[in-house]
Design a protein around this motif. Sequence first.
Motif, PDB file in Angstrom:
ATOM      1  N   SER A  40       0.836  -1.217   0.000  1.00  0.00           N
ATOM      2  CA  SER A  40       0.000   0.000   0.000  1.00  0.00           C
ATOM      3  C   SER A  40       0.862   1.256   0.000  1.00  0.00           C
ATOM      4  N   THR A  41       1.992   1.193   0.708  1.00  0.00           N
ATOM      5  CA  THR A  41       2.919   2.342   0.737  1.00  0.00           C
ATOM      6  C   THR A  41       3.397   2.680  -0.669  1.00  0.00           C
ATOM      7  N   THR A  42       3.651   1.639  -1.477  1.00  0.00           N
ATOM      8  CA  THR A  42       4.087   1.855  -2.859  1.00  0.00           C
ATOM      9  C   THR A  42       3.024   2.634  -3.634  1.00  0.00           C
ATOM     10  N   LEU A  43       1.766   2.205  -3.518  1.00  0.00           N
ATOM     11  CA  LEU A  43       0.685   2.905  -4.230  1.00  0.00           C
ATOM     12  C   LEU A  43       0.522   4.331  -3.718  1.00  0.00           C
ATOM     13  N   MET A  44       0.577   4.493  -2.401  1.00  0.00           N
ATOM     14  CA  MET A  44       0.375   5.834  -1.831  1.00  0.00           C
ATOM     15  C   MET A  44       1.532   6.775  -2.187  1.00  0.00           C
ATOM     16  N   SER A  45       2.707   6.218  -2.408  1.00  0.00           N
ATOM     17  CA  SER A  45       3.845   7.044  -2.863  1.00  0.00           C
ATOM     18  C   SER A  45       3.591   7.566  -4.270  1.00  0.00           C
ATOM     19  N   ILE A  46       3.060   6.693  -5.125  1.00  0.00           N
ATOM     20  CA  ILE A  46       2.777   7.095  -6.512  1.00  0.00           C
ATOM     21  C   ILE A  46       1.735   8.203  -6.528  1.00  0.00           C
ATOM     22  N   SER A  47       0.699   8.061  -5.695  1.00  0.00           N
ATOM     23  CA  SER A  47      -0.393   9.047  -5.721  1.00  0.00           C
ATOM     24  C   SER A  47      -0.120  10.257  -4.826  1.00  0.00           C
ATOM     25  N   GLY A  48       1.064  10.316  -4.219  1.00  0.00           N
ATOM     26  CA  GLY A  48       1.463  11.509  -3.463  1.00  0.00           C
ATOM     27  C   GLY A  48       0.903  11.587  -2.054  1.00  0.00           C
ATOM     28  N   LEU A  49       0.316  10.500  -1.567  1.00  0.00           N
ATOM     29  CA  LEU A  49      -0.259  10.510  -0.216  1.00  0.00           C
ATOM     30  C   LEU A  49       0.807  10.279   0.849  1.00  0.00           C
ATOM     31  N   VAL A  50       1.911   9.637   0.458  1.00  0.00           N
ATOM     32  CA  VAL A  50       3.098   9.602   1.328  1.00  0.00           C
ATOM     33  C   VAL A  50       4.283  10.074   0.492  1.00  0.00           C
ATOM     34  N   LYS A  51       5.237  10.707   1.154  1.00  0.00           N
ATOM     35  CA  LYS A  51       6.352  11.304   0.428  1.00  0.00           C
ATOM     36  C   LYS A  51       7.558  10.375   0.402  1.00  0.00           C
ATOM     37  N   ALA A  52       8.236  10.367  -0.717  1.00  0.00           N
ATOM     38  CA  ALA A  52       9.464   9.577  -0.854  1.00  0.00           C
ATOM     39  C   ALA A  52      10.586  10.227  -0.057  1.00  0.00           C
ATOM     40  N   ALA A  53      11.357   9.407   0.670  1.00  0.00           N
ATOM     41  CA  ALA A  53      12.540   9.922   1.356  1.00  0.00           C
ATOM     42  C   ALA A  53      13.697  10.009   0.359  1.00  0.00           C
ATOM     43  N   GLN A  54      13.634   9.146  -0.642  1.00  0.00           N
ATOM     44  CA  GLN A  54      14.712   9.075  -1.650  1.00  0.00           C
ATOM     45  C   GLN A  54      14.156   8.364  -2.876  1.00  0.00           C
ATOM     46  N   GLY A  55      14.740   8.627  -4.042  1.00  0.00           N
ATOM     47  CA  GLY A  55      14.346   7.924  -5.262  1.00  0.00           C
ATOM     48  C   GLY A  55      13.429   8.759  -6.143  1.00  0.00           C
ATOM     49  N   THR A  56      13.060   8.174  -7.286  1.00  0.00           N
ATOM     50  CA  THR A  56      12.233   8.889  -8.265  1.00  0.00           C
ATOM     51  C   THR A  56      11.018   8.058  -8.666  1.00  0.00           C
TER      52      THR A  56
END
Length: 237
Positions: free
Chosen positions: A42-58
């Motif tokens: 779920s974290t992966t999906l929420m990272s894509i949709s901007g609901l959680v922020k990436a600490a590193q990476g693109t």
Amino acid sequence: MLLEIRNLHVTYGNVKALHGIDLTVEQGEIVTILGANGAGKSTTLMSISGLVKAAQGTISYKDKELTTLRAHNIVKQGISQVPEGRRIFGTLTVQENLNLGAFTLTDKEKIAKNQEWIFSLFPRLHERRQQLAGTLSGGEQQMLAIARALMGSPELLLLDEPSLGLAPILVKSIFATIREINKSGVTILLVEQNARAALKLADRGYVLEVGRIVLEGKAQDLLENREISKAYLGGAG
């Protein structure tokens, strides 16, 4: 390449949820992410949709970097998420929930066309459009969650556990509809506990364990993999 994730790290406080994952999705594919609870799906999906922020990476979508964008602007790029647990607005009607799904669109003709298509996918929602969403059955609420996401005309649909808590006959129906949505031209990234159903539907899959991708490949190869079968499909091989 429609979506490309490179070296994605996500941290919640002191807890590392994702440890540098790489993942790609091509236009028109259904890609599934498998793994146990807490693996980081779920974290992966929420990272894509901007609901959680990436600490590193693109995270790049159609060559545009998403990690700097806010969630509502990511929806405008053509990405919609159906969250785990549906999260429909129970005190609003089915119709009002659908209207909210189209918040990024201004073309009324397009909105009407989308709705017509959605009602052909989910005739039950058409029957219940003036009903309060909170009074729908679990299966109908899942239909509404998917329909609401489709109202925004996404090119990429992120689905988080669409079969969760549904009876087997409803799961079959939801998965058949996901296939229809994909055939209409929507690319799908699917997180799903029902690994067998997900792999039968998908073109490719990734297996996440504690925030790391440990296996990836064609869905058919993963279905036939003994380790996957033992861990996720309830069989020995």
